[in-house]
Design an enzyme around this catalytic site. Structure first.
Site, short mmCIF file in Angstrom:
data_model
loop_
_atom_site.label_atom_id
_atom_site.label_comp_id
_atom_site.label_asym_id
_atom_site.label_seq_id
_atom_site.Cartn_x
_atom_site.Cartn_y
_atom_site.Cartn_z
N HIS A 32 -25.34 2.00 -38.87
CA HIS A 32 -25.41 2.38 -40.28
C HIS A 32 -24.56 3.63 -40.58
O HIS A 32 -24.84 4.37 -41.52
CB HIS A 32 -26.86 2.61 -40.72
N THR A 33 -23.56 3.85 -39.78
CA THR A 33 -22.66 4.98 -40.04
C THR A 33 -21.44 4.52 -40.84
O THR A 33 -20.77 5.36 -41.46
CB THR A 33 -22.16 5.61 -38.72
N ASP A 34 -21.15 3.21 -40.86
CA ASP A 34 -19.88 2.79 -41.49
C ASP A 34 -19.86 3.08 -42.99
O ASP A 34 -18.89 3.61 -43.51
CB ASP A 34 -19.52 1.32 -41.17
N GLY A 117 -27.29 -14.88 -38.58
CA GLY A 117 -28.39 -13.96 -38.86
C GLY A 117 -28.83 -13.13 -37.67
O GLY A 117 -29.85 -12.45 -37.71
N GLU A 155 -17.58 -10.00 -49.82
CA GLU A 155 -19.01 -9.93 -49.48
C GLU A 155 -19.75 -8.99 -50.44
O GLU A 155 -20.85 -9.29 -50.91
CB GLU A 155 -19.18 -9.47 -48.03
N ASP A 167 -17.71 -4.83 -39.78
CA ASP A 167 -17.72 -6.19 -39.23
C ASP A 167 -16.36 -6.86 -39.40
O ASP A 167 -15.83 -7.48 -38.47
CB ASP A 167 -18.80 -7.03 -39.91
#
Ligand code: GLA
Length: 381
Positions: A32-34, A117, A155, A167
């Site tokens: 969760h740093t991106d 997923g 996205e 990603d």
């Protein structure tokens, strides 16, 4: 590769003009740093989405999703989203055309080896595969980073998921036997060799949480809110990326507890990524592995995106002699744990984590032993 070509020939009666491969990715470090403009250390993996396609002389797209036995058909320019897998090729067409790229129609077959997923970016692999296919069929002048950004835009704005850029960047920039140090602000990519004799083992809890998307968006908002408050005391910061662990110590008491925990995770994880890259370059897998464990604990306790299943798998991995480190990978809540394991003991490691997990939850995890792979490209045509 053969499979997608065969399916294309059966469905459309001729050979495809192009076959494209775009890999999934596993993120070794930097959770969760991106979207906080920070650092991540993913690797593209040897599980990919494949598209076989030929151009059409009319502005229409046919896609057969081989694994689902379903077909989608849409015109160019694309109408609004419809929900489901076809929104990925539709979204890519939308973002390319939004940015002024002329697209040809196409007929295509899609198949993917990336589990859906699980936190291995099955959606980014599909987006990148289609973007690359159009790049070839329409002769577009788009470099890899721009392609990744176009897919992220698809996205974010078409599919409606506010993911960061990691990603798609990992899928386009992957390098065999390397992890990628990615600076999510400057979009610089530095391939970092993975030491020989280490295996990347991905363990899927099998748990999929509907909540993941809303919780993900909430974490993003919490980080933005933390930046807003901290900027009163640290003028000039734009994102949590700009806050060093030392600065954070001095100002953290200004944040309410939840925001303090979220920000602490991001600030410490950015520092962990940079430290771990130095360790990897020095061949120090122990230090790299320790950073992965600390990252998991921080995602569990401060960012609160773990789950009992992910924790159990991570703990089982940590307790195994020959496992350097392990952490939940992807957005969290469900999905996978990634471990770096001495390649000589992968078999016993797999047996150990499977047994431990099955004892706790009544079913074994699905385990994928991966290699770091090259990024997207044309394999034929
Ligand atoms: C998902 C998103 C990425 C990243 C990770 C968490 O995989 O798609 O952009 O934010 O979660 O590290």
């Amino acid at each position: 590769m053969e499979q997608v070509v065969r399916a294309f020939v059966e469905r459309f009666g001729h050979r495809p003009a192009v076959v494209v491969r775009a890999p999934g990715r596993v993120n070794l470090l930097g959770g969760h740093t991106d979207y906080n403009e920070g650092y991540v250390l993913p690797a593209a993996v040897d599980r990919a989405a494949w598209v076989a396609a030929s151009p059409l002389d009319r502005p229409e797209v046919y896609v057969m999703a081989l694994d689902l036995g379903e077909e989608a058909r849409f015109p160019l320019p694309v109408p609004p989203p419809v929900g489901g897998w076809a929104d990925y090729p539709r979204g890519v067409a939308w973002s390319l055309m939004e940015e002024g790229f002329p697209l040809v129609g196409m007929e295509a077959v899609l198949t993917s080896e990336v589990p859906v997923g699980a936190g291995l970016s099955s959606s980014a692999a599909v987006e990148v595969a289609f973007a690359w296919t159009w790049r070839v069929l329409s002769g577009l002048d788009i470099d890899r980073t721009r392609l990744a950004l176009l897919c992220q835009r698809a996205e974010n704005e078409y599919v409606g998921v506010r993911c960061g850029v990691m990603d798609q960047m990992a899928s386009v920039w992957g390098r065999a036997d390397h992890a990628l140090l990615l600076d999510c602000r400057t979009l610089e990519v530095e391939p970092v060799p993975l030491p020989e004799g280490v295996a990347i083992v991905v363990m899927d809890t099998g748990v999929r949480r509907e909540l993941a998307a809303s919780e993900y968006n909430r974490r993003r908002q919490e980080c933005e809110e933390a930046v807003r408050i901290l900027s009163r005391y640290l003028p000039g910061i734009r994102a949590l990326r700009d806050v060093s662990p030392e600065d954070f110590e001095g100002v953290q008491h200004h944040l309410p507890e939840v925001l303090r925990k979220r920000a602490r995770h991001v600030v410490t994880d950015n520092a962990r990524v940079l430290g771990a890259v130095e360790a990897l370059k020095a061949g120090d897998l122990e230090r790299m592995g320790w950073a992965m464990r600390r990252c998991h604990e921080s995602l569990r306790d401060d960012y609160e995106v773990s789950s009992p299943e992910l924790d159990r798998l991570a703990e089982a991995a940590w307790s195994f002699e020959g496992c350097y480190g392990a952490r939940l990978t992807g957005a969290g809540f469900g999905g996978c744990v990634v471990a770096l394991v001495d390649a000589d003991v992968v078999g016993p490691f797999q047996a150990h984590v499977s047994r431990t997990y099955e004892q706790a939850f009544g079913r074994p995890p699905t385990v994928y032993v991966c290699r770091a792979a090259d990024g997207a490209g044309t394999v034929e045509g």
